[in-house]
Scaffold this active site. Structure first.
Site, PDB file in Angstrom:
ATOM      1  N   ARG A 138       4.960  10.925  -2.569  1.00 41.38           N
ATOM      2  CA  ARG A 138       4.707  10.620  -1.170  1.00 41.38           C
ATOM      3  C   ARG A 138       5.932  10.877  -0.296  1.00 41.38           C
ATOM      4  NH1 ARG A 138       4.663   4.522   1.214  1.00 41.38           N
ATOM      5  NH2 ARG A 138       3.933   5.087   3.283  1.00 41.38           N
TER       6      ARG A 138
ATOM      7  N   GLU B  33      12.250  -9.510   2.171  1.00 40.73           N
ATOM      8  CA  GLU B  33      11.542  -8.304   2.639  1.00 40.73           C
ATOM      9  C   GLU B  33      12.413  -7.079   2.379  1.00 40.73           C
ATOM     10  OE1 GLU B  33      11.014  -8.341   6.899  1.00 40.73           O
ATOM     11  OE2 GLU B  33      10.376  -6.240   6.922  1.00 40.73           O
TER      12      GLU B  33
ATOM     13  N   ALA C 117       3.085  -0.649   5.102  1.00 38.86           N
ATOM     14  CA  ALA C 117       2.674  -0.693   6.509  1.00 38.86           C
ATOM     15  C   ALA C 117       2.173  -2.076   6.936  1.00 38.86           C
ATOM     16  CB  ALA C 117       1.605   0.359   6.774  1.00 38.86           C
TER      17      ALA C 117
ATOM     18  N   HIS D 173      12.599  -2.561   2.254  1.00 35.96           N
ATOM     19  CA  HIS D 173      12.015  -1.247   2.563  1.00 35.96           C
ATOM     20  C   HIS D 173      12.935  -0.167   2.046  1.00 35.96           C
ATOM     21  CE1 HIS D 173       9.161  -3.181   5.188  1.00 35.96           C
ATOM     22  NE2 HIS D 173      10.165  -3.904   5.639  1.00 35.96           N
TER      23      HIS D 173
ATOM     24  N   TYR E   5      11.075   8.951   1.240  1.00 38.72           N
ATOM     25  CA  TYR E   5      11.084   7.890   0.227  1.00 38.72           C
ATOM     26  C   TYR E   5      11.769   8.279  -1.086  1.00 38.72           C
ATOM     27  CZ  TYR E   5       7.781   5.809   3.481  1.00 38.72           C
ATOM     28  OH  TYR E   5       7.201   5.281   4.617  1.00 38.72           O
TER      29      TYR E   5
ATOM     30  N   ASN F 207       7.936  -5.433  -0.750  1.00 35.21           N
ATOM     31  CA  ASN F 207       7.851  -4.299   0.165  1.00 35.21           C
ATOM     32  C   ASN F 207       6.379  -4.227   0.557  1.00 35.21           C
ATOM     33  OD1 ASN F 207       7.728  -1.937   1.556  1.00 35.21           O
ATOM     34  ND2 ASN F 207       8.824  -0.696   0.037  1.00 35.21           N
TER      35      ASN F 207
ATOM     36  N   ARG G 242      12.963   4.892  12.605  1.00 34.47           N
ATOM     37  CA  ARG G 242      11.807   5.779  12.496  1.00 34.47           C
ATOM     38  C   ARG G 242      10.892   5.586  13.723  1.00 34.47           C
ATOM     39  NH1 ARG G 242       9.175   5.160   6.770  1.00 34.47           N
ATOM     40  NH2 ARG G 242       8.051   7.005   7.551  1.00 34.47           N
TER      41      ARG G 242
ATOM     42  N   PRO H  76       0.784  -1.226   0.000  1.00 37.30           N
ATOM     43  CA  PRO H  76       0.000   0.000   0.000  1.00 37.30           C
ATOM     44  C   PRO H  76       0.822   1.286   0.000  1.00 37.30           C
ATOM     45  CG  PRO H  76      -0.156  -1.129   2.122  1.00 37.30           C
ATOM     46  CD  PRO H  76       0.502  -2.076   1.175  1.00 37.30           C
ATOM     47  N   ASN H  77       0.306   2.243  -0.742  1.00 40.12           N
ATOM     48  CA  ASN H  77       0.828   3.620  -0.839  1.00 40.12           C
ATOM     49  C   ASN H  77       2.121   3.733  -1.642  1.00 40.12           C
ATOM     50  OD1 ASN H  77      -1.279   4.786   0.841  1.00 40.12           O
ATOM     51  ND2 ASN H  77      -0.289   3.699   2.530  1.00 40.12           N
TER      52      ASN H  77
HETATM   53  C1  DQA Z   1       8.113   1.212   3.892  1.00 44.93           C
HETATM   54  C2  DQA Z   1       8.192   1.463   5.392  1.00 44.93           C
HETATM   55  C3  DQA Z   1       6.836   1.266   6.047  1.00 44.93           C
HETATM   56  O1  DQA Z   1       6.911   1.540   7.437  1.00 44.93           O
HETATM   57  C4  DQA Z   1       5.812   2.202   5.439  1.00 44.93           C
HETATM   58  O2  DQA Z   1       4.540   1.973   5.993  1.00 44.93           O
HETATM   59  C5  DQA Z   1       5.778   2.125   3.957  1.00 44.93           C
HETATM   60  C6  DQA Z   1       7.031   2.019   3.223  1.00 44.93           C
HETATM   61  C7  DQA Z   1       9.435   1.521   3.186  1.00 44.93           C
HETATM   62  O3  DQA Z   1       9.603   1.106   2.042  1.00 44.93           O
HETATM   63  O4  DQA Z   1      10.290   2.225   3.756  1.00 44.93           O
HETATM   64  O5  DQA Z   1       4.723   2.220   3.338  1.00 44.93           O
HETATM   65  O6  DQA Z   1       7.842  -0.179   3.686  1.00 44.93           O
END
Ligand code: DQA
Length: 147
Positions: free
Chosen positions: A18, A98, A77, A100, A23, A74, A107, A10-11
């Site tokens: 964003r 995994e 959240a 990120h 990011y 990735n 954070r 998501p996102n």
């Molecule tokens: C994320 C880190 C997560 O905490 C966050 O909710 C994201 C992006 C990252 O790529 O740094 O959506 O996975």
């Protein structure tokens, strides 16, 4: 040729817009182009999938188990609380890495917990878009060990 799937949760479709301070300013499309390029350089066939929905990510993980040799995910959240995604990763036998973009360990407190970490072969966090490329390297190492 090994087949790899990259899953964005998501996102992440809003990358570039964003929170660029966290990011980066690269657009989602540019990052995906670079992922495809990096996969090609490593000799992989690659597909990319993004969803903002937990169930859709789970369905994709299930579907991938018979089609792909490895996955870079990735989970956004969902990383921090989705036991359903954790169980889906655990249920499939292909290696999952995994990744990120940001360093989840430096954070907010809630981000430092990953409920998927223990069912993935590695966790890569904090290298921006490079985290995805390093994830591909992890898969390559696993494939080479198995050959
Ligand atoms: C994320 C880190 C997560 O905490 C966050 O909710 C994201 C992006 C990252 O790529 O740094 O959506 O996975």
């Amino acid at each position: 040729m090994k087949k790899v799937l990259v899953i964005h949760g998501p996102n992440l479709n809003l990358l570039g817009e964003r929170e660029p301070g966290i990011y980066g300013t690269d657009s989602f499309d540019n990052i995906n182009n670079e992922i495809m390029q990096n996969a090609k350089e490593r000799g992989f066939y690659c597909e990319i999938f993004q969803s903002n929905h937990e169930g859709a990510i789970i369905d994709k993980l299930h579907e991938a188990r018979k089609v792909f040799d490895g996955i870079v995910i990735n989970a956004g959240a969902y990383t921090h609380y989705s036991y359903a995604i954790r169980d889906a990763i655990s249920a499939i036998k292909i290696p999952v890495v995994e990744v990120h973009l940001s360093d989840i360990h430096s954070r907010e407190g809630f981000r430092s917990q990953s409920v998927i970490k223990d069912v993935c072969i590695a966790q890569i966090s904090g290298y921006g878009k490079k985290s995805y490329f390093l994830g591909l390297d992890e898969l390559k190492a696993v494939f080479e060990k198995g050959d």
